[in-house]
Design a protein around this motif. Structure first.
Motif, mmCIF file in Angstrom:
data_model
loop_
_atom_site.group_PDB
_atom_site.id
_atom_site.type_symbol
_atom_site.label_atom_id
_atom_site.label_comp_id
_atom_site.label_asym_id
_atom_site.label_seq_id
_atom_site.Cartn_x
_atom_site.Cartn_y
_atom_site.Cartn_z
ATOM 1 N N ASP A 65 -0.302 -16.421 7.600
ATOM 2 C CA ASP A 65 0.726 -15.535 7.701
ATOM 3 C C ASP A 65 1.767 -15.748 6.850
ATOM 4 O O ASP A 65 2.450 -17.039 7.015
ATOM 5 N N THR A 66 2.007 -15.103 5.924
ATOM 6 C CA THR A 66 3.314 -15.440 4.935
ATOM 7 C C THR A 66 4.281 -14.183 4.827
ATOM 8 O O THR A 66 4.104 -13.224 5.522
ATOM 9 N N GLU A 67 5.514 -14.419 3.968
ATOM 10 C CA GLU A 67 6.379 -13.499 3.990
ATOM 11 C C GLU A 67 5.957 -12.218 3.461
ATOM 12 O O GLU A 67 6.517 -11.090 3.746
ATOM 13 N N GLU A 68 4.985 -12.279 2.494
ATOM 14 C CA GLU A 68 4.408 -11.191 1.577
ATOM 15 C C GLU A 68 3.422 -10.544 2.509
ATOM 16 O O GLU A 68 3.120 -9.378 2.181
ATOM 17 N N GLY A 69 2.868 -11.060 3.533
ATOM 18 C CA GLY A 69 1.913 -10.336 4.472
ATOM 19 C C GLY A 69 0.628 -11.514 4.518
ATOM 20 O O GLY A 69 0.622 -12.598 4.357
ATOM 21 N N PRO A 70 -0.292 -11.074 5.230
ATOM 22 C CA PRO A 70 -1.258 -12.040 5.455
ATOM 23 C C PRO A 70 -2.347 -12.354 4.202
ATOM 24 O O PRO A 70 -2.372 -11.509 3.323
ATOM 25 N N ILE A 107 -5.259 -18.926 -2.448
ATOM 26 C CA ILE A 107 -4.827 -18.155 -1.565
ATOM 27 C C ILE A 107 -4.884 -16.969 -2.011
ATOM 28 O O ILE A 107 -4.221 -16.516 -3.127
ATOM 29 N N ILE A 108 -5.438 -16.001 -1.279
ATOM 30 C CA ILE A 108 -5.532 -14.633 -1.951
ATOM 31 C C ILE A 108 -4.878 -13.728 -1.043
ATOM 32 O O ILE A 108 -5.239 -13.611 0.264
ATOM 33 N N PRO A 109 -4.201 -12.844 -1.535
ATOM 34 C CA PRO A 109 -3.397 -11.839 -0.476
ATOM 35 C C PRO A 109 -4.396 -10.788 -0.026
ATOM 36 O O PRO A 109 -5.528 -10.451 -0.589
ATOM 37 N N LEU A 110 -4.451 -10.511 1.158
ATOM 38 C CA LEU A 110 -5.410 -9.456 1.885
ATOM 39 C C LEU A 110 -4.652 -8.004 1.917
ATOM 40 O O LEU A 110 -3.464 -8.067 2.144
ATOM 41 N N PRO A 111 -5.540 -7.179 1.538
ATOM 42 C CA PRO A 111 -4.862 -5.794 1.920
ATOM 43 C C PRO A 111 -4.460 -5.590 3.071
ATOM 44 O O PRO A 111 -5.191 -5.575 4.200
ATOM 45 N N SER A 112 -3.266 -4.989 3.372
ATOM 46 C CA SER A 112 -2.846 -4.425 4.583
ATOM 47 C C SER A 112 -2.749 -2.868 4.797
ATOM 48 O O SER A 112 -2.177 -2.185 3.765
ATOM 49 N N HIS A 113 -3.066 -2.217 5.729
ATOM 50 C CA HIS A 113 -3.269 -0.900 5.783
ATOM 51 C C HIS A 113 -2.229 -0.466 6.900
ATOM 52 O O HIS A 113 -2.076 -0.847 7.813
#
Length: 190
Positions: A145-150, A184-190
């Motif tokens: 978990d980062t500030e930009e999202g998971p 580290i790859i950003p995961l799409p959040s819905h």
């Protein structure tokens, strides 16, 4: 007494038989008898030559010759370049530096040989053929978990292959360099 031994004794059957045998004359063999004897002799020699435990040299020698010629052809194909090329006169083999060496001057100075003629010899002899990187393994190290999202953390294992070839001697040199990367790859959040 000697006179008694000189006269043949007619009562002795061996002496009579011997005198009869001396008067016999052999009759020549007929053509058909000679032919039968010749065929019998040939059958005996053929049967002795074809015994099961005996090596058939008429069959083995051509097969052995063909195998020997085949092995010579394979050896010439595999090692022929060594027989036709001259061996270099240098007593010590030339050294190569890795193309992945860092651009730092201190590491380049330690990787370079003391004699610069060796380096020019190497650059004239070895030709770069290919350089490839292969992904060997990838594994997930979990979600962060980062500030930009998971984001997902991935561990990647690579192996780089560098290939050089010397056309004069047929020498191939390959370097395999393994290295790991963490992505580290950003995961799409819905």
């Amino acid at each position: 007494m000697s006179g008694i031994h000189d006269q043949p004794d007619h009562d002795d059957p061996d002496v009579e038989l011997e005198s009869l045998l001396k008067r016999l004359h052999p009759k020549p063999l007929g053509v058909d008898q000679l032919d039968r004897l010749g065929r019998g002799r040939e059958q005996i020699t053929v049967s002795q030559a074809n015994l099961p435990g005996r090596i058939q040299w008429k069959r083995v020698m051509p097969l052995a010759t063909a195998c020997l010629l085949g092995m010579c052809a394979v050896a010439l194909y595999q090692f022929g370049f060594r027989l036709t090329r001259s061996i270099p006169d240098k007593s010590s083999p030339p050294t190569l530096t890795s193309p992945l060496a860092s651009s730092d001057a201190s590491s380049a100075a330690t990787a370079m040989p003391a004699d610069t003629s060796d380096q020019s010899l190497l650059s004239d002899r070895f030709v770069p053929i290919s350089s490839r990187g292969y992904l060997i393994n990838s594994s997930s190290k979990g979600v962060v978990d980062t500030e930009e999202g998971p984001k997902e953390k991935l561990q990647l294992q690579f192996e780089d292959t560098h290939h050089w070839y010397d056309p004069n001697t047929g020498t191939n040199i390959r370097f395999f360099t393994p290295h790991n990367e963490e992505v580290i790859i950003p995961l799409p959040s819905h």
